[in-house]
Scaffold this motif. Structure first.
Motif, PDB file in Angstrom:
ATOM      1  N   VAL A 272       0.843  -1.210   0.000  1.00 51.43           N
ATOM      2  CA  VAL A 272       0.000   0.000   0.000  1.00 51.43           C
ATOM      3  C   VAL A 272       0.872   1.251   0.000  1.00 51.43           C
ATOM      4  N   MET A 273       1.950   1.240   0.791  1.00 51.29           N
ATOM      5  CA  MET A 273       2.856   2.388   0.829  1.00 51.29           C
ATOM      6  C   MET A 273       3.478   2.641  -0.548  1.00 51.29           C
ATOM      7  N   ALA A 274       3.913   1.575  -1.210  1.00 54.26           N
ATOM      8  CA  ALA A 274       4.562   1.710  -2.515  1.00 54.26           C
ATOM      9  C   ALA A 274       3.589   2.234  -3.569  1.00 54.26           C
ATOM     10  N   GLN A 275       2.381   1.667  -3.595  1.00 57.51           N
ATOM     11  CA  GLN A 275       1.396   2.097  -4.586  1.00 57.51           C
ATOM     12  C   GLN A 275       0.926   3.524  -4.315  1.00 57.51           C
ATOM     13  N   LEU A 276       0.793   3.862  -3.041  1.00 60.83           N
ATOM     14  CA  LEU A 276       0.378   5.213  -2.683  1.00 60.83           C
ATOM     15  C   LEU A 276       1.434   6.227  -3.104  1.00 60.83           C
ATOM     16  N   ALA A 277       2.705   5.880  -2.926  1.00 59.55           N
ATOM     17  CA  ALA A 277       3.787   6.777  -3.338  1.00 59.55           C
ATOM     18  C   ALA A 277       3.731   7.020  -4.844  1.00 59.55           C
ATOM     19  N   ARG A 278       3.426   5.986  -5.617  1.00 56.25           N
ATOM     20  CA  ARG A 278       3.314   6.141  -7.072  1.00 56.25           C
ATOM     21  C   ARG A 278       2.149   7.050  -7.440  1.00 56.25           C
TER      22      ARG A 278
ATOM     23  N   VAL B 283      -0.840   4.049   7.787  1.00 58.31           N
ATOM     24  CA  VAL B 283      -1.134   3.042   6.764  1.00 58.31           C
ATOM     25  C   VAL B 283      -1.291   1.672   7.419  1.00 58.31           C
ATOM     26  N   SER B 284      -0.485   1.388   8.434  1.00 53.41           N
ATOM     27  CA  SER B 284      -0.600   0.125   9.159  1.00 53.41           C
ATOM     28  C   SER B 284      -1.977   0.005   9.810  1.00 53.41           C
ATOM     29  N   LEU B 285      -2.483   1.094  10.359  1.00 47.88           N
ATOM     30  CA  LEU B 285      -3.826   1.104  10.952  1.00 47.88           C
ATOM     31  C   LEU B 285      -4.886   0.794   9.896  1.00 47.88           C
ATOM     32  N   LEU B 286      -4.743   1.402   8.715  1.00 52.08           N
ATOM     33  CA  LEU B 286      -5.681   1.148   7.616  1.00 52.08           C
ATOM     34  C   LEU B 286      -5.656  -0.314   7.206  1.00 52.08           C
ATOM     35  N   VAL B 287      -4.463  -0.873   7.032  1.00 54.68           N
ATOM     36  CA  VAL B 287      -4.334  -2.269   6.605  1.00 54.68           C
ATOM     37  C   VAL B 287      -4.894  -3.207   7.668  1.00 54.68           C
TER      38      VAL B 287
ATOM     39  N   THR C 273      -6.877  -5.207  -1.303  1.00 56.31           N
ATOM     40  CA  THR C 273      -5.706  -4.345  -1.162  1.00 56.31           C
ATOM     41  C   THR C 273      -5.813  -3.140  -2.096  1.00 56.31           C
ATOM     42  N   ALA C 274      -6.337  -3.347  -3.294  1.00 56.91           N
ATOM     43  CA  ALA C 274      -6.522  -2.237  -4.231  1.00 56.91           C
ATOM     44  C   ALA C 274      -7.464  -1.189  -3.644  1.00 56.91           C
ATOM     45  N   GLU C 275      -8.508  -1.644  -2.943  1.00 57.12           N
ATOM     46  CA  GLU C 275      -9.431  -0.710  -2.306  1.00 57.12           C
ATOM     47  C   GLU C 275      -8.733   0.052  -1.186  1.00 57.12           C
ATOM     48  N   ALA C 276      -7.839  -0.628  -0.465  1.00 63.95           N
ATOM     49  CA  ALA C 276      -7.075   0.044   0.596  1.00 63.95           C
ATOM     50  C   ALA C 276      -6.198   1.145   0.015  1.00 63.95           C
ATOM     51  N   VAL C 277      -5.605   0.882  -1.146  1.00 63.02           N
ATOM     52  CA  VAL C 277      -4.792   1.903  -1.814  1.00 63.02           C
ATOM     53  C   VAL C 277      -5.662   3.101  -2.196  1.00 63.02           C
ATOM     54  N   ASN C 278      -6.861   2.827  -2.714  1.00 62.89           N
ATOM     55  CA  ASN C 278      -7.767   3.916  -3.093  1.00 62.89           C
ATOM     56  C   ASN C 278      -8.155   4.770  -1.884  1.00 62.89           C
ATOM     57  N   VAL C 279      -8.426   4.103  -0.766  1.00 58.78           N
ATOM     58  CA  VAL C 279      -8.783   4.830   0.458  1.00 58.78           C
ATOM     59  C   VAL C 279      -7.608   5.684   0.922  1.00 58.78           C
ATOM     60  N   ALA C 280      -6.415   5.095   0.916  1.00 60.10           N
ATOM     61  CA  ALA C 280      -5.223   5.830   1.353  1.00 60.10           C
ATOM     62  C   ALA C 280      -4.961   7.028   0.446  1.00 60.10           C
ATOM     63  N   TYR C 281      -5.154   6.847  -0.853  1.00 57.67           N
ATOM     64  CA  TYR C 281      -4.904   7.938  -1.805  1.00 57.67           C
ATOM     65  C   TYR C 281      -5.906   9.077  -1.603  1.00 57.67           C
TER      66      TYR C 281
ATOM     67  N   GLY D 183     -12.762   8.950   7.504  1.00 59.68           N
ATOM     68  CA  GLY D 183     -13.732   9.574   6.612  1.00 59.68           C
ATOM     69  C   GLY D 183     -13.844   8.864   5.282  1.00 59.68           C
ATOM     70  N   GLN D 184     -12.705   8.493   4.705  1.00 62.92           N
ATOM     71  CA  GLN D 184     -12.725   7.845   3.399  1.00 62.92           C
ATOM     72  C   GLN D 184     -13.193   6.397   3.468  1.00 62.92           C
ATOM     73  N   LEU D 185     -13.114   5.793   4.642  1.00 63.16           N
ATOM     74  CA  LEU D 185     -13.554   4.405   4.795  1.00 63.16           C
ATOM     75  C   LEU D 185     -15.053   4.266   4.580  1.00 63.16           C
ATOM     76  N   GLN D 186     -15.772   5.351   4.782  1.00 64.01           N
ATOM     77  CA  GLN D 186     -17.220   5.307   4.577  1.00 64.01           C
ATOM     78  C   GLN D 186     -17.590   4.852   3.174  1.00 64.01           C
ATOM     79  N   GLY D 187     -16.848   5.356   2.186  1.00 60.74           N
ATOM     80  CA  GLY D 187     -17.162   5.028   0.796  1.00 60.74           C
ATOM     81  C   GLY D 187     -17.000   3.561   0.466  1.00 60.74           C
TER      82      GLY D 187
END
Length: 254
Positions: free
Chosen positions: A126-132, A148-152, A178-186, A207-211
């Motif tokens: 998630v960290m790597a994809q978010l950085a991209r 990010v660890s809390l999100l995962v 995991t892809a959804e986690a990246v979207n939430v983090a982004y 807040g973003q977890l609601q979606g």
């Protein structure tokens, strides 16, 4: 669900077709047609959402590695170049939407990708994809690893129906991938960039977890509230990040 045979094979520019008749210039190649011509891989997304009679258009293409365009006469046959192949994807939860025929199944090799169980590996991913993603948006954001660890952790527990401590909880109907986690983090990172001085915190994650949890089932909202009222509240007593996460969720989801 709206895919047609034309989308898989080819269609026509009808203005040119009427003006010049059938020709390569009037033909509109599909992604699969282009992949055959160039010897490339083509990806067919969510194949089990496609009607069976449309799925089965692939059978002859995969067996013979050629595509017929009868309207072109001498140029009617397109042979696939070396390197052509099809990668089709389907979610395990969608298996009953449109089952693939036995004939089509025989032409694929199946690979099942299970949800990631390794917590540290998923955090790294998630960290790597978010950085991209953030590099492409030119939005500088400080992304603490513990957020990010809390999100995962939240995603893994709601996905598996079990906490890290081994306590059983009700899992969600939503696909907590995991892809959804990246979207939430982004999305949370962009929110932090514009409204929190560029510092990602658990508040934006909540807040973003609601979606994610409110789009598939009304029962998911109740299950998430129970998760926050029990698991997250208990952790909030010992950890400042989880307390921020808990307080933000209570304020947003009452």
């Amino acid at each position: 669900a709206g895919t047609t045979e034309d989308h898989i094979k080819y269609s026509w520019n009808y203005a040119l077709l009427l003006a010049e008749g059938p020709s390569q210039r009037a033909l509109v190649p599909s992604p699969l047609y282009q992949a055959m011509r160039a010897g490339k891989l083509v990806r067919f997304e969510e194949i089990t959402r496609c009607p069976p009679e449309i799925q089965d258009v692939l059978i002859s293409l995969m067996s013979d590695k050629q595509l017929m365009v009868p309207e072109l006469g001498d140029d009617a046959r397109l042979f696939a170049q070396r390197g052509f192949n099809i990668i089709a994807t389907a979610n395990l939860r969608d298996r009953g939407v449109h089952e693939m025929s036995s004939a089509l199944k025989r032409r694929f090799n199946f690979e099942t990708v299970r949800p990631i169980r390794d917590h540290q590996f998923e955090v790294d991913l998630v960290m790597a994809q978010l950085a991209r993603e953030l590099a492409g948006s030119e939005a500088p954001v400080n992304v603490p690893r513990d957020v990010v660890s809390l999100l995962v952790t939240t995603f893994q527990e709601l996905r598996a129906g079990q906490t890290q401590e081994g306590t059983a909880i009700k899992g969600l109907d939503a696909v907590m991938s995991t892809a959804e986690a990246v979207n939430v983090a982004y999305a949370a990172a962009l929110q932090a960039r514009h409204f929190n001085g560029g510092e990602l915190t658990p508040r934006e994650i909540a807040g973003q977890l609601q979606g994610v949890v409110l789009k598939d089932s009304a029962d998911d909202a109740k299950r998430v509230r129970h998760y926050f009222d029990t698991v997250v509240r208990e952790r909030a007593r010992r950890d400042a990040q989880w307390k921020s996460f808990h307080d933000a969720a209570r304020a947003l989801w009452q």
